[in-house]
Write an enzyme that holds these catalytic residues in place. Sequence first.
Site: not given
Lengths: 385, 289
Positions: B18, B43, B97-98, B160, B210, B248
């Site tokens: 992908g 594939k 993945t989200e 980051y 968070e 999120h």
Amino acid sequence: MKIHEYQAKELFRTFGVPVPDGGVAFSVEEAVDVAKGLGAYPVVVKAQIHAGGRGKGGGVKLAASEAEAKAFADEILGMTLVTHQTGPEGRLVKKLLVEAGQEIEKELYLSLLVDRATAGIVIMASQEGGMDIEEVAATTPEKIIKVRVDPLTGIQGYHLREVGYGLELPTAALRGFSTLLKNLYTLFVKNDCSLLEINPLILTKDDRVMALDAKVDIDSNALYRHRSLLDFRDIDEEDPLEVEASKFNLNYINLDGNVGNIVNGAGLAMATMDIIKNAGAEPANFMDVGGGATAEMVENAFRIILMDEKVKAVLINIFGGILRCDVFAQGVVAAAKKIGITIPIVVRMEGTNVEAGKEILAASGLNLINAVDLKDAAAKVAAAI
Amino acid sequence: MSIFVNKETRLVVQGITGKEGQFHTRQCIEYGTNVVAGVTPGKGGQTMDDVPVFNTVRSAVEATGANASMIFVPPPFCADAIMEAADSGVELIVAITEGIPVLDMVKVKNFLATKTCRLIGPNCPGIITPGECKIGIMPGKIHLKGGPVGVISRSGTLTYEVVDQLTKLGIGQTTCIGIGGDPVNGTNFIDVLEAFENDPDTKGIVMVGEIGGSAEEEAAAYIKAHVTKPVVGFIAGLTAPPGRRMGHAGAIISGSSGTGQAKIEAMEKNGIRVCMNLGTIGEVCKEVF
């Protein structure tokens, strides 16, 4: 995704969960027609908005006659209903649910939810129905029954018995309750609910159980496999700017402050809002353009933020990982030139291709305020308003 | 030393052909990660650059000895992909993945309880041991190898930012892990804290949380009881209003639970040095470590 009570009750009927007879009405005339069709009084007239606390706010009334039903429908439709969940601005009521009144013996609480900690589906029940359940849980936790269901094996008879006996239901009502709870569990799983709450669930004088209220939230990530549930989305209940943002896959939430902000990544966006507040200003929004944002998404993000008249300055904070700073800068320049900037814009960029990004911004001739780091950015945006 | 990944890690990428899978596989290879295989059903037999592609994870593992997987499979098929990796004997599964439905993740989590593998994510930036192995989508070059600090976080770009500040002040990292922003995920704060505590090269820990849920509170209590190394904490979302989901899927204050204030109090009470302003987290770490 939130849905209305009347929509949740449609789901309940489909899955064999008893609810009062009734129907939705978009006008006073329709409300009177539904009331007449029910054939007996009292009827209950309930405002349909995506927020709880409607009764306390004056959005739920018991009508003893057709004339009263008409008067209450007239009063509630078009009112701005303020509850503890709507915020001070309230919500305009555009639809009603009219239902047959019930002979209530006892009010109970019942809910199903996904429990993060145990990665299970948890059933919560209490004899303290009709109350603020958070308060019951805080002050008298022993009055809340919690039963975890393993999602791999599904709901079993003993789960039903634990809840049913725990609620001290009369023997004559137990069978009906077990069927109701089992059907609710099926509904929850089949429709990818994230929360299903009935408060109150009632025990009638003739030992039947019935959902008098219904609150259902659907997991938005699962809507791809529930196309029919998309019809339940009510744009009227959403902020127009948030609706606009959702068209472009932007995570946007409109808030009360005056400093707009555009950030990539939800965590960094929240931290950026906090920094704005720390610097003595108030964030006007949450805006996450995502890790893989394109120049077009950035342009739309910018346009949507500037549509908000509260915004007096904008802080752009980008940490380029997947989203390269040069791509982002191109989006900002394109949007700024198209829309025309009249307010201060503070830009802080870091990460992949940051030098190229800064050159694009500098060469654009736009009046942007550059910040070297986060502290500097916050100070500059607070000074700019 | 490091935790979970190092030079010995042999990576298979699920969803390698992908757009995202290709891009990030190349980035990982460029960083030095040993990518031994890819999987895309239909594939098998092809290659992506020089990486052999297989139809199933089992055949990839049998042919290449892959012991870790990175997953870029779209949300509707991702639960399947995670369980496939787990059933094929992969020891470490990193799901980028989200947007996986929470009821899918609930099933996956219960399924994994019967296996010995570790899942990181989903909806996460991945894991990196600077200078040795990068599995995920984080920009490699902001990291500084050699330790002494380990980083754990629930989010991507926020991590980051923290790492960048550390690196600019000359503070290196042993391993950095994003555990993801979903309500139900694999590895949690406590798993990572335990691993950092046991890693002799990690001398201090940065924990970035968070709003939403109670993972930070539980981690704070664990730190007090079991972690001897200094910990710096940060919580994003102090200004977030209740009831609104901040990007999120897990970042939502519901009722009185999950507020930033409660998390900060729990952290301070348990001896964690809490940084209140993200702009200064590098400086706070310099002071503490």
